[in-house]
Scaffold this motif. Structure first.
Motif, mmCIF file in Angstrom:
data_model
loop_
_atom_site.group_PDB
_atom_site.id
_atom_site.type_symbol
_atom_site.label_atom_id
_atom_site.label_comp_id
_atom_site.label_asym_id
_atom_site.label_seq_id
_atom_site.Cartn_x
_atom_site.Cartn_y
_atom_site.Cartn_z
ATOM 1 N N ALA A 9 9.109 -2.297 51.462
ATOM 2 C CA ALA A 9 7.697 -2.348 51.864
ATOM 3 C C ALA A 9 6.808 -2.135 50.642
ATOM 4 O O ALA A 9 5.843 -2.883 50.418
ATOM 5 C CB ALA A 9 7.416 -1.295 52.927
ATOM 6 N N GLN A 10 7.124 -1.125 49.862
ATOM 7 C CA GLN A 10 6.328 -0.822 48.668
ATOM 8 C C GLN A 10 6.326 -2.010 47.708
ATOM 9 O O GLN A 10 5.294 -2.354 47.136
ATOM 10 C CB GLN A 10 6.914 0.411 47.989
ATOM 11 C CG GLN A 10 5.933 1.222 47.227
ATOM 12 C CD GLN A 10 6.487 2.598 46.902
ATOM 13 O OE1 GLN A 10 7.700 2.801 46.816
ATOM 14 N NE2 GLN A 10 5.604 3.547 46.726
ATOM 15 N N GLN A 11 7.467 -2.644 47.554
ATOM 16 C CA GLN A 11 7.597 -3.803 46.664
ATOM 17 C C GLN A 11 6.660 -4.935 47.084
ATOM 18 O O GLN A 11 6.153 -5.670 46.241
ATOM 19 C CB GLN A 11 9.055 -4.283 46.680
ATOM 20 C CG GLN A 11 9.341 -5.475 45.814
ATOM 21 C CD GLN A 11 10.803 -5.903 45.914
ATOM 22 O OE1 GLN A 11 11.627 -5.250 46.527
ATOM 23 N NE2 GLN A 11 11.118 -7.021 45.311
ATOM 24 N N TYR A 12 6.415 -5.075 48.374
ATOM 25 C CA TYR A 12 5.572 -6.161 48.888
ATOM 26 C C TYR A 12 4.157 -5.702 49.247
ATOM 27 O O TYR A 12 3.410 -6.434 49.891
ATOM 28 C CB TYR A 12 6.248 -6.826 50.086
ATOM 29 C CG TYR A 12 7.429 -7.664 49.663
ATOM 30 C CD1 TYR A 12 7.252 -8.962 49.202
ATOM 31 C CD2 TYR A 12 8.718 -7.144 49.681
ATOM 32 C CE1 TYR A 12 8.325 -9.724 48.787
ATOM 33 C CE2 TYR A 12 9.802 -7.893 49.266
ATOM 34 C CZ TYR A 12 9.595 -9.188 48.823
ATOM 35 O OH TYR A 12 10.669 -9.938 48.410
ATOM 36 N N GLY A 13 3.807 -4.484 48.844
ATOM 37 C CA GLY A 13 2.456 -4.003 49.060
ATOM 38 C C GLY A 13 2.152 -3.606 50.496
ATOM 39 O O GLY A 13 1.000 -3.613 50.916
ATOM 40 N N ILE A 14 3.177 -3.249 51.239
ATOM 41 C CA ILE A 14 3.027 -2.814 52.624
ATOM 42 C C ILE A 14 3.169 -1.297 52.649
ATOM 43 O O ILE A 14 4.023 -0.732 51.964
ATOM 44 C CB ILE A 14 4.097 -3.472 53.520
ATOM 45 C CG1 ILE A 14 3.929 -5.001 53.496
ATOM 46 C CG2 ILE A 14 4.052 -2.937 54.944
ATOM 47 C CD1 ILE A 14 5.105 -5.753 54.073
#
Length: 68
Positions: free
Chosen positions: A16-21
């Motif tokens: 999630a963090q990797q995709y800005g979520i």
């Protein structure tokens, strides 16, 4: 490979963090949709931890919806 619940939570948070979520939202969503069961299938056919419908997965996913 079998994952522990802790490993699945970590995987969801990192991805999630990797995709800005927001990782908290992603974890809450997976908890609500499948209780972190990668093999979950709903009565209407949604699959995997995030409960993708097969048609949606065919269009946007890659690999298997059951593979975390």
């Amino acid at each position: 490979m079998a994952y522990t619940r802790s490993q699945l939570i970590d995987l969801v948070q990192r991805t999630a963090q990797q995709y800005g979520i927001d990782p908290g939202i992603a974890v809450a969503m997976v908890q609500a949709e499948s209780s972190f069961n990668p093999n979950a299938v709903s009565p209407v056919g949604a699959q995997g931890m995030f409960q993708f419908m097969p048609q949606t997965w065919a269009q946007w996913g890659s690999g298997s919806p059951f593979n975390p």
